[in-house]
Motif scaffolding. Sequence first.
Motif, PDB file in Angstrom:
ATOM      1  N   GLN A 121      53.682   8.030   4.203  1.00 19.49           N
ATOM      2  CA  GLN A 121      55.070   8.286   3.815  1.00 19.49           C
ATOM      3  C   GLN A 121      55.883   7.000   3.840  1.00 19.49           C
ATOM      4  OE1 GLN A 121      56.306  11.419   6.452  1.00 19.49           O
ATOM      5  NE2 GLN A 121      55.702  13.015   4.994  1.00 19.49           N
ATOM      6  N   PHE A 124      54.904   4.989   0.694  1.00 22.73           N
ATOM      7  CA  PHE A 124      55.529   5.515  -0.522  1.00 22.73           C
ATOM      8  C   PHE A 124      57.021   5.228  -0.550  1.00 22.73           C
ATOM      9  CE2 PHE A 124      51.849   8.638  -0.515  1.00 22.73           C
ATOM     10  CZ  PHE A 124      51.145   7.917  -1.446  1.00 22.73           C
ATOM     11  N   GLN A 125      57.687   5.262   0.607  1.00 25.81           N
ATOM     12  CA  GLN A 125      59.112   4.950   0.663  1.00 25.81           C
ATOM     13  C   GLN A 125      59.345   3.472   0.322  1.00 25.81           C
ATOM     14  OE1 GLN A 125      61.576   7.181   1.006  1.00 25.81           O
ATOM     15  NE2 GLN A 125      62.957   5.503   0.545  1.00 25.81           N
ATOM     16  N   GLN A 126      58.471   2.591   0.803  1.00 23.39           N
ATOM     17  CA  GLN A 126      58.601   1.165   0.476  1.00 23.39           C
ATOM     18  C   GLN A 126      58.411   0.938  -1.015  1.00 23.39           C
ATOM     19  OE1 GLN A 126      55.685  -0.719   2.961  1.00 23.39           O
ATOM     20  NE2 GLN A 126      57.156  -1.151   4.588  1.00 23.39           N
ATOM     21  N   ILE A 127      57.434   1.622  -1.621  1.00 27.15           N
ATOM     22  CA  ILE A 127      57.210   1.491  -3.059  1.00 27.15           C
ATOM     23  C   ILE A 127      58.425   1.986  -3.823  1.00 27.15           C
ATOM     24  CG2 ILE A 127      55.835   2.351  -4.987  1.00 27.15           C
ATOM     25  CD1 ILE A 127      53.427   2.347  -3.052  1.00 27.15           C
ATOM     26  N   LYS A 128      58.976   3.112  -3.396  1.00 27.62           N
ATOM     27  CA  LYS A 128      60.158   3.665  -4.050  1.00 27.62           C
ATOM     28  C   LYS A 128      61.345   2.716  -3.927  1.00 27.62           C
ATOM     29  CE  LYS A 128      63.045   7.782  -4.065  1.00 27.62           C
ATOM     30  NZ  LYS A 128      63.327   9.056  -3.386  1.00 27.62           N
ATOM     31  N   ASP A 129      61.550   2.154  -2.737  1.00 30.27           N
ATOM     32  CA  ASP A 129      62.666   1.214  -2.521  1.00 30.27           C
ATOM     33  C   ASP A 129      62.485  -0.049  -3.364  1.00 30.27           C
ATOM     34  OD1 ASP A 129      63.720   3.024  -0.757  1.00 30.27           O
ATOM     35  OD2 ASP A 129      63.026   1.964   1.046  1.00 30.27           O
ATOM     36  N   ASN A 130      61.261  -0.570  -3.407  1.00 36.22           N
ATOM     37  CA  ASN A 130      61.001  -1.775  -4.199  1.00 36.22           C
ATOM     38  C   ASN A 130      61.194  -1.510  -5.672  1.00 36.22           C
ATOM     39  OD1 ASN A 130      60.461  -3.264  -1.917  1.00 36.22           O
ATOM     40  ND2 ASN A 130      58.253  -3.005  -2.071  1.00 36.22           N
ATOM     41  N   SER A 131      60.773  -0.341  -6.152  1.00 40.46           N
ATOM     42  CA  SER A 131      60.958   0.005  -7.556  1.00 40.46           C
ATOM     43  C   SER A 131      62.430   0.133  -7.907  1.00 40.46           C
ATOM     44  CB  SER A 131      60.250   1.317  -7.894  1.00 40.46           C
ATOM     45  OG  SER A 131      58.868   1.186  -7.685  1.00 40.46           O
ATOM     46  N   ALA A 132      63.216   0.683  -6.994  1.00 41.89           N
ATOM     47  CA  ALA A 132      64.647   0.843  -7.247  1.00 41.89           C
ATOM     48  C   ALA A 132      65.350  -0.513  -7.326  1.00 41.89           C
ATOM     49  CB  ALA A 132      65.272   1.704  -6.158  1.00 41.89           C
TER      50      ALA A 132
END
Length: 135
Positions: A121, A124-132
Amino acid sequence: MRNIGLTVLYLCVWLTVLLAVLLLCGRVLMYFLNDLESAVNQELQRYGLEVEGLRGSWRTTNPVLYADAVHVERGTLSGVEMEIAAMESLIRNEFIARRLVVEDLDIQIDLANRRGDFDFQKLFQQIKDNSATLI
């Protein structure tokens, strides 16, 4: 003083012509990249990679490689697009990918042999933050 100016001018013209020839050779190579797929796969075999549907194009001074699928030991990456920063790679004398896009990723992860705790989790949160932040 005039000789120095002419020397600098000739050097600039020579470097411009050299850059134009290199860009032309790169564009021609990208045109025939699909025919070189088997040779590319032979080179990538030692890294455990196999590429399907390899093609290329050019964006400004950077080559762009496309692959329908890239097979790795434990999965497949589909719809891969990679732009290579050509000038920066030459200056740093190492491979620099300016942009990497993967449409679909199918990787098998063996959790039975893991050591320690791994928080998916958080990953996935780090990937989501980096993508944003990239958008």
